[in-house]
Design an enzyme around this catalytic site. Structure first.
Site, mmCIF file in Angstrom:
data_model
loop_
_atom_site.group_PDB
_atom_site.id
_atom_site.type_symbol
_atom_site.label_atom_id
_atom_site.label_comp_id
_atom_site.label_asym_id
_atom_site.label_seq_id
_atom_site.Cartn_x
_atom_site.Cartn_y
_atom_site.Cartn_z
ATOM 1 N N LYS A 16 0.978 -1.078 -0.388
ATOM 2 C CA LYS A 16 -0.199 0.506 0.041
ATOM 3 C C LYS A 16 0.987 1.343 -0.141
ATOM 4 O O LYS A 16 1.866 1.217 0.118
ATOM 5 C CB LYS A 16 -0.586 0.291 1.404
ATOM 6 C CG LYS A 16 -0.201 0.242 1.888
ATOM 7 C CD LYS A 16 0.267 0.932 3.365
ATOM 8 C CE LYS A 16 0.447 0.801 4.987
ATOM 9 N NZ LYS A 16 1.651 1.959 4.913
ATOM 10 N N ASP A 144 -1.341 -2.341 10.107
ATOM 11 C CA ASP A 144 -1.587 -2.314 7.810
ATOM 12 C C ASP A 144 -2.520 -3.573 7.564
ATOM 13 O O ASP A 144 -2.957 -4.165 7.142
ATOM 14 C CB ASP A 144 -0.871 -2.389 7.934
ATOM 15 C CG ASP A 144 -0.093 -0.919 7.595
ATOM 16 O OD1 ASP A 144 -0.610 0.398 8.188
ATOM 17 O OD2 ASP A 144 1.098 -0.524 7.328
#
Length: 311
Positions: A16, A144
């Site tokens: 990401k 995350d």
């Protein structure tokens, strides 16, 4: 049940970019409230899980993973053990991780490994939690990990682990400039706190609670790269640039040679350049290459962890 469990399962999960990252004041417990906009990008980790008596992990792929732990401190190993504990599963798993996301680059590669491991082991062992059942376990592994499971575009608040999907359309094109050295996330945060303490008179008090700017949400909602370029922000960037001054020159190079904007991703040192299209991405990549900078191209948003093969 009567269903035959697969002998091996392969799952891929994306890295990401934090296109927006705001950090609140340092709290008494040593943590910060953060607000981030995550975008999953087309750089994937692939985890293959094979049933075994014990737990093990090994790495393959184009990224030098020699320095990564393969014991219980490895996040993928922790993910497999956590799922086994939570479901009472008695067997183990042999994990093989094909790495493509830069290590210690602020791109969540380890979190992608953990998310892929949860999904792969759930399928391999027939523990049946499914994506929704795995999300609470993902949150326990790190901020995350739930995002790598879900993918797409999302707002993360609290410690970054309270996720809500953001409306997004279109495709954004990125050039990711890689640095040889890693930056330690805790060290970058400490540098940020120190800077804020040193300049408290000019900066004023930091808010305890922070949120993602409306301009960023609007830019991804309409899929407009130029609007996103103007709205991208990372509170950790100044600290990362002080710790790794070369990144400043890298940002200037990219922005002077066609990038709409550049940003340090997360705690760095990967720099994400937003460009207008695939052609511009290729051109910027060759500019960086001539300057001796390794880079990758990626697009986003992409889906989260997905089973590629189970057999």
């Amino acid at each position: 049940m009567g269903t035959t469990l697969p002998g091996s399962v392969t799952v891929r999960a994306p890295g990401k970019i934090n296109v927006f990252f705001r950090v609140g004041a340092l709290q008494d417990d040593g943590y910060h409230d953060v607000a981030s906009l995550y975008q999953a990008v087309s750089l994937y980790e692939e985890v293959t899980a094979v049933a075994a008596d014990d737990f093990s992990v090994r790495f393959t792929g184009p990224i030098d993973s020699g320095a990564l732990p393969v014991d219980d401190s490895n996040l993928a190993m922790r993910a497999a053990r956590l799922l086994a504990e939570e479901t009472g599963h008695r067997g183990g798993v042999a994990l093989t991780i094909l790495k493509r996301v830069p290590i210690a680059g602020g791109m969540g590669g380890g979190s992608a490994d953990a998310a892929a491991t949860l999904l792969a082991c759930d399928e391999l062992w027939g523990t049946g939690l499914g994506r929704n059942g795995l999300l609470p376990l993902a949150a326990r592994l790190g901020a995350d990990v739930p995002f790598a499971l879900e993918g797409g575009t999302a707002v993360g608040t609290g410690r970054g682990d309270e996720l809500s999907p953001a409306l997004a359309k279109g495709t954004f094109h990125w050039v990711l400039a890689l640095s040889d050295g890693g930056l330690s996330t805790p060290v970058v945060y400490r540098a940020l706190d120190q800077h804020r303490d040193d300049h408290a008179g000019d900066l004023g008090p930091q808010p305890d609670l922070v949120k993602v700017d409306t301009a960023v949400l609007q830019a991804v909602r309409i899929g407009d790269a130029e609007s996103l370029a103007e709205a991208m922000h990372n509170d950790l960037q100044a600290a990362a640039l002080r710790l790794a001054p070369d990144l400043t020159r890298l940002l200037e190079l990219g922005e002077s040679r066609g990038a709409l904007a550049g940003i340090v991703s997360g705690s760095g040192p990967t720099v994400a350049f937003l460009v207008g299209d695939a052609q511009e991405a290729a051109e910027l990549r060759s500019v960086l290459g001539r300057a001796g900078v390794r880079s990758l191209t990626a697009t986003g948003p992409v889906p989260g962890a997905r089973i590629l093969d189970a057999g």
